[in-house]
Design a protein around this motif. Structure first.
Motif, PDB file in Angstrom:
ATOM      1  N   SER A 167      45.886  30.910  76.859  1.00  0.00           N
ATOM      2  CA  SER A 167      47.086  30.234  76.385  1.00  0.00           C
ATOM      3  C   SER A 167      47.236  28.628  76.490  1.00  0.00           C
ATOM      4  CB  SER A 167      48.522  30.821  77.007  1.00  0.00           C
ATOM      5  OG  SER A 167      48.419  30.451  78.494  1.00  0.00           O
ATOM      6  N   GLU A 168      46.514  28.247  77.731  1.00  0.00           N
ATOM      7  CA  GLU A 168      46.370  26.864  77.892  1.00  0.00           C
ATOM      8  C   GLU A 168      45.181  25.966  77.249  1.00  0.00           C
ATOM      9  OE1 GLU A 168      48.794  24.670  79.454  1.00  0.00           O
ATOM     10  OE2 GLU A 168      49.889  26.488  78.983  1.00  0.00           O
ATOM     11  N   GLU A 169      44.413  26.938  76.416  1.00  0.00           N
ATOM     12  CA  GLU A 169      43.406  26.458  75.674  1.00  0.00           C
ATOM     13  C   GLU A 169      43.641  25.418  74.510  1.00  0.00           C
ATOM     14  OE1 GLU A 169      40.089  29.350  74.717  1.00  0.00           O
ATOM     15  OE2 GLU A 169      40.589  28.613  72.643  1.00  0.00           O
ATOM     16  N   VAL A 170      42.871  24.342  74.575  1.00  0.00           N
ATOM     17  CA  VAL A 170      42.851  23.410  73.430  1.00  0.00           C
ATOM     18  C   VAL A 170      41.475  23.449  72.839  1.00  0.00           C
ATOM     19  CG1 VAL A 170      43.184  20.782  72.890  1.00  0.00           C
ATOM     20  CG2 VAL A 170      44.379  21.674  74.700  1.00  0.00           C
ATOM     21  N   ARG A 171      41.800  23.535  71.451  1.00  0.00           N
ATOM     22  CA  ARG A 171      40.521  23.737  70.356  1.00  0.00           C
ATOM     23  C   ARG A 171      40.913  22.790  69.263  1.00  0.00           C
ATOM     24  NH1 ARG A 171      38.536  29.389  68.920  1.00  0.00           N
ATOM     25  NH2 ARG A 171      39.995  29.097  67.160  1.00  0.00           N
ATOM     26  N   ILE A 172      39.740  22.226  68.612  1.00  0.00           N
ATOM     27  CA  ILE A 172      39.850  21.117  67.583  1.00  0.00           C
ATOM     28  C   ILE A 172      40.777  21.685  66.273  1.00  0.00           C
ATOM     29  CG2 ILE A 172      38.242  19.731  68.309  1.00  0.00           C
ATOM     30  CD1 ILE A 172      36.413  20.821  66.090  1.00  0.00           C
ATOM     31  N   ASP A 173      40.614  22.982  66.177  1.00  0.00           N
ATOM     32  CA  ASP A 173      41.512  23.515  65.189  1.00  0.00           C
ATOM     33  C   ASP A 173      42.877  23.935  65.274  1.00  0.00           C
ATOM     34  OD1 ASP A 173      40.324  25.547  66.655  1.00  0.00           O
ATOM     35  OD2 ASP A 173      40.835  27.159  65.186  1.00  0.00           O
ATOM     36  N   TYR A 174      43.118  24.074  66.499  1.00  0.00           N
ATOM     37  CA  TYR A 174      44.599  23.931  66.760  1.00  0.00           C
ATOM     38  C   TYR A 174      45.372  22.662  66.590  1.00  0.00           C
ATOM     39  CZ  TYR A 174      42.713  27.695  70.001  1.00  0.00           C
ATOM     40  OH  TYR A 174      42.152  28.730  70.297  1.00  0.00           O
ATOM     41  N   LEU A 175      44.659  21.534  66.805  1.00  0.00           N
ATOM     42  CA  LEU A 175      45.006  20.295  66.423  1.00  0.00           C
ATOM     43  C   LEU A 175      44.907  20.120  65.013  1.00  0.00           C
ATOM     44  CD1 LEU A 175      43.023  18.345  69.292  1.00  0.00           C
ATOM     45  CD2 LEU A 175      45.635  17.913  68.642  1.00  0.00           C
ATOM     46  N   GLN A 176      43.847  20.409  64.400  1.00  0.00           N
ATOM     47  CA  GLN A 176      44.040  20.144  62.756  1.00  0.00           C
ATOM     48  C   GLN A 176      44.953  20.911  61.950  1.00  0.00           C
ATOM     49  OE1 GLN A 176      40.502  22.418  61.039  1.00  0.00           O
ATOM     50  NE2 GLN A 176      41.710  22.271  58.912  1.00  0.00           N
ATOM     51  N   HIS A 177      45.192  21.993  62.407  1.00  0.00           N
ATOM     52  CA  HIS A 177      46.442  22.805  61.542  1.00  0.00           C
ATOM     53  C   HIS A 177      47.914  22.248  61.891  1.00  0.00           C
ATOM     54  CE1 HIS A 177      43.469  25.363  59.320  1.00  0.00           C
ATOM     55  NE2 HIS A 177      43.060  25.574  60.527  1.00  0.00           N
ATOM     56  N   ASN A 178      48.255  21.984  63.086  1.00  0.00           N
ATOM     57  CA  ASN A 178      49.302  21.283  63.626  1.00  0.00           C
ATOM     58  C   ASN A 178      49.515  19.938  62.962  1.00  0.00           C
ATOM     59  OD1 ASN A 178      50.986  23.125  65.380  1.00  0.00           O
ATOM     60  ND2 ASN A 178      48.941  23.415  66.104  1.00  0.00           N
ATOM     61  N   ILE A 179      48.378  19.006  62.877  1.00  0.00           N
ATOM     62  CA  ILE A 179      48.513  17.799  62.451  1.00  0.00           C
ATOM     63  C   ILE A 179      48.822  17.832  60.896  1.00  0.00           C
ATOM     64  CG2 ILE A 179      47.184  16.026  61.537  1.00  0.00           C
ATOM     65  CD1 ILE A 179      45.409  16.131  64.235  1.00  0.00           C
ATOM     66  N   SER A 180      48.179  18.831  60.327  1.00  0.00           N
ATOM     67  CA  SER A 180      48.414  18.837  58.587  1.00  0.00           C
ATOM     68  C   SER A 180      49.673  19.238  58.356  1.00  0.00           C
ATOM     69  CB  SER A 180      47.280  19.754  58.140  1.00  0.00           C
ATOM     70  OG  SER A 180      46.009  19.300  58.350  1.00  0.00           O
ATOM     71  N   SER A 181      50.128  20.190  59.138  1.00  0.00           N
ATOM     72  CA  SER A 181      51.618  20.506  58.954  1.00  0.00           C
ATOM     73  C   SER A 181      52.647  19.581  59.155  1.00  0.00           C
ATOM     74  CB  SER A 181      51.942  22.068  59.650  1.00  0.00           C
ATOM     75  OG  SER A 181      51.824  21.942  60.966  1.00  0.00           O
ATOM     76  N   PHE A 182      52.657  18.853  60.099  1.00  0.00           N
ATOM     77  CA  PHE A 182      53.533  17.706  60.500  1.00  0.00           C
ATOM     78  C   PHE A 182      53.398  16.729  59.456  1.00  0.00           C
ATOM     79  CE2 PHE A 182      54.283  19.919  64.587  1.00  0.00           C
ATOM     80  CZ  PHE A 182      55.584  19.836  64.724  1.00  0.00           C
ATOM     81  N   LEU A 183      52.173  16.214  59.132  1.00  0.00           N
ATOM     82  CA  LEU A 183      51.666  15.314  58.261  1.00  0.00           C
ATOM     83  C   LEU A 183      52.327  15.595  56.836  1.00  0.00           C
ATOM     84  CD1 LEU A 183      50.395  12.468  57.571  1.00  0.00           C
ATOM     85  CD2 LEU A 183      48.424  14.134  56.941  1.00  0.00           C
ATOM     86  N   HIS A 184      51.986  16.897  56.365  1.00  0.00           N
ATOM     87  CA  HIS A 184      52.406  17.144  55.032  1.00  0.00           C
ATOM     88  C   HIS A 184      53.994  17.300  54.847  1.00  0.00           C
ATOM     89  CE1 HIS A 184      48.261  18.881  54.388  1.00  0.00           C
ATOM     90  NE2 HIS A 184      48.260  17.722  54.545  1.00  0.00           N
ATOM     91  N   PHE A 185      54.475  17.760  55.980  1.00  0.00           N
ATOM     92  CA  PHE A 185      56.274  17.982  56.105  1.00  0.00           C
ATOM     93  C   PHE A 185      56.762  16.655  56.046  1.00  0.00           C
ATOM     94  CE2 PHE A 185      59.994  17.553  58.906  1.00  0.00           C
ATOM     95  CZ  PHE A 185      60.887  18.233  58.072  1.00  0.00           C
ATOM     96  N   GLY A 186      56.225  15.603  56.799  1.00  0.00           N
ATOM     97  CA  GLY A 186      56.800  14.045  56.697  1.00  0.00           C
ATOM     98  C   GLY A 186      56.483  13.599  55.200  1.00  0.00           C
ATOM     99  N   ARG A 187      55.412  13.906  54.658  1.00  0.00           N
ATOM    100  CA  ARG A 187      55.275  13.259  53.142  1.00  0.00           C
ATOM    101  C   ARG A 187      56.469  14.161  52.117  1.00  0.00           C
ATOM    102  NH1 ARG A 187      48.716  13.922  53.023  1.00  0.00           N
ATOM    103  NH2 ARG A 187      48.315  11.931  53.862  1.00  0.00           N
ATOM    104  N   LEU A 188      56.701  15.292  52.577  1.00  0.00           N
ATOM    105  CA  LEU A 188      57.526  16.131  51.490  1.00  0.00           C
ATOM    106  C   LEU A 188      59.127  15.880  51.932  1.00  0.00           C
ATOM    107  CD1 LEU A 188      57.403  17.951  49.065  1.00  0.00           C
ATOM    108  CD2 LEU A 188      57.549  19.874  50.635  1.00  0.00           C
ATOM    109  N   ALA A 189      59.316  15.552  53.034  1.00  0.00           N
ATOM    110  CA  ALA A 189      60.831  15.520  53.349  1.00  0.00           C
ATOM    111  C   ALA A 189      61.543  14.503  52.680  1.00  0.00           C
ATOM    112  CB  ALA A 189      60.962  15.205  54.917  1.00  0.00           C
ATOM    113  N   GLY A 190      60.837  13.445  52.267  1.00  0.00           N
ATOM    114  CA  GLY A 190      61.557  12.424  51.650  1.00  0.00           C
ATOM    115  C   GLY A 190      62.178  12.881  50.254  1.00  0.00           C
TER     116      GLY A 190
END
Length: 329
Positions: A304-327
């Motif tokens: 549960s406390e493991e960090v892996r680069i794809d965990y970062l990738q998909h969470n980054i993309s979801s917040f980024l794309h939400f920010g772009r669309l929210a406007g």
């Protein structure tokens, strides 16, 4: 927290995982300096794409430099040519995986957009040429081939075809070469009729279908996207897994659905429900975020406390794309 800030801080965390030679510190337990075993070149390439996507918004030089180092490592360690110099492939431990080529195209084309180095675009086209050579008579792609023997594996991924189709459209966006679009259209004609990616809730297919819709309106393709989106909304089993990445991937998919223009005639209730689910998902995703900007796996088990680069990738993309669309909402 403001979504662009989440995406940027997590992208900085991801950039700091790129070592001097361009290899990521791929997987580790939060709070530990010891790297855990394993590496996956698909996730390496996907992480580069996410990094550079945030750079598009922030122009943070740390992200660009990290992406350049990571692409250097990708090409130095994994680039091969399969039987012909025109057919480039990403080969890991004697295995050529369709998704490796696809995500490498996303990374290379993204970097090309900023540096305009024609070498990068040429390699992306050669990787795409290999993918087109791997089309099957059933209208899909070979997913995995052994490099030395040429033998085709029976392995099939739930994600590779969507990644490949999205990569073809992404390449067409930059090159204006319609051969990539035509190939994607021929394959999607069959896949739409087969309900491909619906049960799998494929966010990569939604990325592709949204990207293609910017080139041509095909009602059957819009309906295909709607079916995938409805399946995500109607079957939220992924929430019970209590892991960050499955939630983030569905968020990415629903955001791609929401980016489809209103003129395509998607039911307003579907849009409303998708938007509500995206907001709820992002709140859940924040519970997996840590002070350094990393995202842990979750899952209430020993990892549960493991960090892996794809965990970062998909969470980054979801917040980024939400920010772009929210406007727009």
């Amino acid at each position: 927290m403001e979504p662009f800030a989440v995406a940027h801080e997590s992208a900085v965390c991801l950039a700091n995982l790129v070592q001097d030679d361009g290899r990521f510190r791929y997987r580790y337990r939060l709070g530990s300096s010891r790297e855990l075993d394993g590496y996956n070149v698909l996730r390496h390439a996907g992480a580069i794409w996410a990094l550079l996507d945030v750079y598009r918004e922030t122009e943070d030089p740390l992200l660009l430099k990290a992406g350049q180092r990571a692409i250097t490592y990708l090409l130095d360690a994994y680039l091969r040519f399969y039987r012909d110099y025109r057919y480039a492939c990403i080969c890991e431990e004697n295995k050529i995986k369709l998704g490796g080529n696809a995500l490498a195209i996303l990374a290379l084309v993204s970097l090309y957009e900023f540096t305009k180095e024609r070498f990068l675009l040429g390699l992306a086209e050669q990787l795409a040429s290999y993918m087109l050579a791997e089309r099957t008579t059933q209208g899909d792609f070979v997913h995995k081939r052994y490099f030395r023997s040429g033998k085709v594996s029976s392995f099939r991924s739930s994600y590779y075809t969507g990644e490949a189709l999205f990569a073809l459209v992404y390449l067409a966006d930059v090159t204006a070469d319609r051969q990539w679009l035509a190939a994607a259209e021929t394959i999607e004609d069959r896949l739409a009729a087969q309900n491909y990616g619906v049960a799998e809730q494929s966010h990569w297919m939604l990325y592709f279908l949204e990207a293609f819709a910017r080139h041509a309106f095909v009602p059957a393709y819009i309906d295909h996207a709607v079916r995938i989106g409805r399946h995500i909304l109607d079957h939220p089993d992924y929430l019970s897994w209590r892991r960050s990445t499955p939630v983030a991937c569905r968020t990415e998919g629903l955001l791609a659905l929401l980016r489809l223009p209103e003129t395509v005639g998607i039911d307003e209730d579907l849009r409303h429900n998708a938007w509500r689910q995206v907001r709820e998902n992002l709140e859940r995703q924040l519970s997996f975020r840590r002070e350094d900007g990393s995202f842990i796996r979750g899952g209430d088990d020993g990892r549960s406390e493991e960090v892996r680069i794809d965990y970062l990738q998909h969470n980054i993309s979801s917040f980024l794309h939400f920010g772009r669309l929210a406007g727009r909402w």
